[in-house]
Design an enzyme around this catalytic site. Structure first.
Site, PDB file in Angstrom:
ATOM      1  N   THR B  49      23.252 -36.993  49.354  1.00  0.00           N
ATOM      2  CA  THR B  49      23.663 -38.392  49.453  1.00  0.00           C
ATOM      3  C   THR B  49      25.044 -38.505  50.085  1.00  0.00           C
ATOM      4  O   THR B  49      25.324 -39.443  50.821  1.00  0.00           O
ATOM      5  CB  THR B  49      23.692 -39.015  48.040  1.00  0.00           C
ATOM      6  OG1 THR B  49      22.429 -38.798  47.416  1.00  0.00           O
ATOM      7  CG2 THR B  49      24.004 -40.493  48.089  1.00  0.00           C
ATOM      8  N   TYR B 137      20.132 -24.932  44.016  1.00  0.00           N
ATOM      9  CA  TYR B 137      19.481 -26.192  44.388  1.00  0.00           C
ATOM     10  C   TYR B 137      18.342 -25.889  45.365  1.00  0.00           C
ATOM     11  O   TYR B 137      18.554 -25.298  46.413  1.00  0.00           O
ATOM     12  CB  TYR B 137      20.544 -27.085  45.031  1.00  0.00           C
ATOM     13  CG  TYR B 137      20.088 -28.408  45.577  1.00  0.00           C
ATOM     14  CD1 TYR B 137      18.922 -29.036  45.149  1.00  0.00           C
ATOM     15  CD2 TYR B 137      20.869 -29.073  46.522  1.00  0.00           C
ATOM     16  CE1 TYR B 137      18.545 -30.269  45.652  1.00  0.00           C
ATOM     17  CE2 TYR B 137      20.492 -30.310  47.033  1.00  0.00           C
ATOM     18  CZ  TYR B 137      19.328 -30.898  46.601  1.00  0.00           C
ATOM     19  OH  TYR B 137      18.946 -32.116  47.108  1.00  0.00           O
ATOM     20  N   LYS B 165      18.403 -26.930  40.158  1.00  0.00           N
ATOM     21  CA  LYS B 165      18.008 -28.292  40.525  1.00  0.00           C
ATOM     22  C   LYS B 165      16.789 -28.194  41.432  1.00  0.00           C
ATOM     23  O   LYS B 165      16.829 -27.541  42.473  1.00  0.00           O
ATOM     24  CB  LYS B 165      19.153 -28.995  41.255  1.00  0.00           C
ATOM     25  CG  LYS B 165      18.810 -30.408  41.740  1.00  0.00           C
ATOM     26  CD  LYS B 165      19.992 -31.052  42.426  1.00  0.00           C
ATOM     27  CE  LYS B 165      19.597 -32.326  43.162  1.00  0.00           C
ATOM     28  NZ  LYS B 165      20.679 -32.783  44.062  1.00  0.00           N
TER      29      LYS B 165
END
Lengths: 293, 293, 293, 293
Positions: B49, B137, B165
């Site tokens: 993001t 991740y 994640k």
């Protein structure tokens, strides 16, 4: 809201064969009886587990009739009637209705990919020929066609298409179904390793062959969800996940047959080209089942 | 069991730019403050993001420092430090540690696909250079590499790799992680439309940009799960699903920026080639947000 | 018809590193010289083989300048200038033009997926900033974005976008390009195992790292095609296919470096996380190369 | 080297139906005659184009016999006999042999995915029951199973499995087949838009429904290849590519039927759920065919 006949655990029997690869109706009845007595909320003969497409017309009829006789109204029966041609699908849907089935399940089958219009006409033609409800079944891995939420919404406009079974294995499809079709849509999960996620997403039931081997754990998962107990559901789900993944990985008819053997239950033979699990796979299955008892 | 610093809602700020496409640190701090005050359980600057890979080294450092200053210990901070080369990743991980980050998040990035051994060495080299925990991740859609549960298990053998994640969007991956790694593994969900399924599967937290727009609904979902209330969780989830799907479909930085504008919050500019949502998409977003208030 | 500067074999040098993983410009020049002398029809520094995205701005500039100096006008030079942001791409495209490159190659790179409009603006902005031609490069496996024939047609409307390099590995894309764009479109093949099929489909050239190891066979394939000798082309192609498949399977920089070592040519080091081939893979490569001499 | 009965253009007739969706044997014979007279090097009834899986046992037998009668030895006949069960495949293979077919084509069909061992046993059982050669057919898009080059190599060890038809649409498969199996392997192309690339890769023939509509162009492509004239082959290929892509995109039976109508040739009806092309698609086809005359 359309009425949903089925909820909870809808159990799929295998179709057992004798040593000459003929359907063994007597053994089939025994296996159906086990499922009913183990607490299944519905029985679904002639599903993928029941190797529907590998059977002749006569065999399909005999299996449907045997299921109706054995279940004898104790729970609702969902008869598989999927065929490649519309004409044969109508034929078997009418047969199932006459035999007393509570609903029929129809998977659009592909050799040539079908357009959305072709699929709609297929369902519509069958639907007009019968009065009992239809469960539209989406399973691209076996049937070769993937019905989008938009198409499924369109199918639900046909009056007696009242239920959807989703087996893509992607829980996001169920989310989209519910978002697209509203809270009242009766959708069912057909992907075993998604059992927990599907119930969390609002599935009314779980169509599964697992009750042939572990009915207690399957029932407990549904009960935990019905009791709004997420922690319990999670716990019970992870207990059975190993078996559910193995079933999907190796193919339901092969694993159910092998698992019944391991549990000391007669399960007959498979029809070629489907073959029994190899020694190594059987040993893996034995180990998985051992941890569940 | 390895300690999990994060739980609940871990919020991702965007990195806003000025009209000349320079990072606007002052506006960034304002947006971080909003997230902290809205009840986020953690703040994660320089994630997807936050368009990490589109920033220069100096910009990354400035953003990390600004996040630490603004959060000022109120909640833990997870700093993104992923780079294509191991050398640059080490550099930014050390910078983040020195700046006071509670943990770093590392996505293995691909131009050339990396072997499992190359990925392991990459993490191990970074891990040895710092003392704070690492969240590994997995996000093939952005990073281009898909780490299997087997590889993730191997990464967890590195002492300060303590969290995972998962952002493949497939809840079955989380099931496999938990089955493979045990009940105590700290895994986090990074796929917004999977929020409910992931919590049902046992995720400790949800890494999400959604709190920039709908923090109340995000917090309520986590609370319902923490309260073992599946029905409430389902209800709250379906309320926010439309926005979550839209965010993923159109790209997080584009949608968060546009959504903040709609909500009357200054959100700056994007850096090219990323461009603002078109008029039609903006109207769609406006409509989605309107139903949530 | 737009002019095509390149035809035949366009050779990609690796970017070699020293033991500290710093770019070794001197060795780079030596490797470029080998390619020119082996008969390459063009030289393309800073391609995927040249690990462009793993280099700093300064390193990219040094490599571009070194290539221009060494080639010194003997064959045209195609400089890679792809960056994630538009601003950096413009910067390097202008640098390459000033350094004397005959054309630049631009791959649209993805972290966030780009829309067609974003990709078009990206190319258009770069194109306006320079006067030399641009080769638009489609390679979803490395760049993460797949440009459709329709988008490529749109890009060709930009005056100095004059060439297309297709690396999806699907020859049907080339068929569609030629059908969509006309006989005169200058398209190049970037997928090594497609070399024969691409020339048969009308590709003007083959962008390849293979001439680092087997320039003679590469040149012979192009000659057979130029001579309209399909049988000879087929024969020469199958001789080199094993190496081409291995190169793609294991990654170009790794295989070229290892292959040069096997051939007794100094090739330096790789930059982490990229690592040298393992012993088993090196033995396989040795065996493949042995059959070609 | 195993003998290859077929080479060049192997033409697939459709199976036409009457208005009641019954097989129209008389019309079928007319359509077969057209193919023979147009110069096809072989005739292949009951392929995908002939909607084999949509027919009953009796219909399959009638079609096979009609083909044999009509062709009457002028060119070799390749009869499709693929069924889901091994028992039915044996039955139809024996029928085809008795009817005089020169070879049978067998696609392993999937409802449940088959293991390599199951597929091998399936072919081996059929092969032992007949004396004529078998063409092993790989087409995951219709049959649902993808046979690797390694499995195909294994199948070729069965004495009367002598030919391979590859329809994945990926020319790299053919490269791998030839590399894996040697120069003498008889492989055939079943993917229409790959016709040129497949011949360039060494395919002995092209199994195609296109001669129903454009036999001249199909024959010319094969002749150009046989004459080692790559430029001519390329030219002829691009002339017909639009139709080949349309055929694959919309489905062979639908397009051949519609195209025959456009050309003023009676082509009967389709069997539901397969439906005729819509008006817009028919107009597109008309335009494509117009450019070819």
């Amino acid at each position: 809201m359309k009425e949903a006949i089925f909820k909870g655990i809808i159990a799929y029997p295998i179709t057992p064969f004798d040593v000459n690869e003929k359907v063994d109706i007597s053994l089939f009845k025994t296996l159906v009886e086990r499922l009913v007595q183990s607490g299944a909320n519905g029985i679904a003969p002639l599903g993928s587990t029941g190797v529907l497409p590998y059977l002749s017309d006569e065999e399909k009829e005999a299996v449907t009739e045997a299921a109706m006789q054995q279940v004898s109204g104790r729970v609702p029966v969902l008869a598989g009637v999927s065929c490649l041609t519309t004409e044969r699908t109508v034929y078997h849907a009418k047969f199932a209705e006459k035999a007393g089935a509570n609903a029929v399940m129809i998977l659009p089958m592909s050799y040539w990919k079908l357009s959305d219009d072709e699929i709609f006409r297929h369902y519509n033609t069958v639907a007009k020929a019968i009065s009992i409800p239809i469960m539209a079944y989406n399973n691209p891995a076996t049937g070769g066609l993937d019905m989008s939420p938009v198409l499924l919404k369109r199918l639900l406009q046909i009056p007696n298409v009242t239920m959807i079974k989703e087996s893509t294995g992607d829980v996001q499809r169920m989310h989209s179904l519910r978002k697209e079709l509203g809270e009242e849509v009766a959708f069912y999960n057909g992907s075993n390793p998604l059992a927990l996620a599907a119930f969390a997403a609002g599935a009314k039931g779980w169509c599964t062959a697992a009750p042939n081997l572990i009915p207690g754990l399957n029932n407990k998962l549904f009960e935990a969800v019905a009791n709004n107990n997420l922690k319990e559901a999670q716990d019970v789900f992870y207990k059975q996940l190993g078996l559910l993944q193995f079933m999907v990985g190796k193919g339901l008819p092969r694993v159910i047959k092998a698992g019944l053997n391991i549990q000391g239950v007669e399960s007959g033979y498979l029809r070629s080209p489907l073959a029994v699990l190899g020694d190594e796979e059987t040993a893996q299955l034995k180990q998985i089942l051992a941890t569940l008892n």
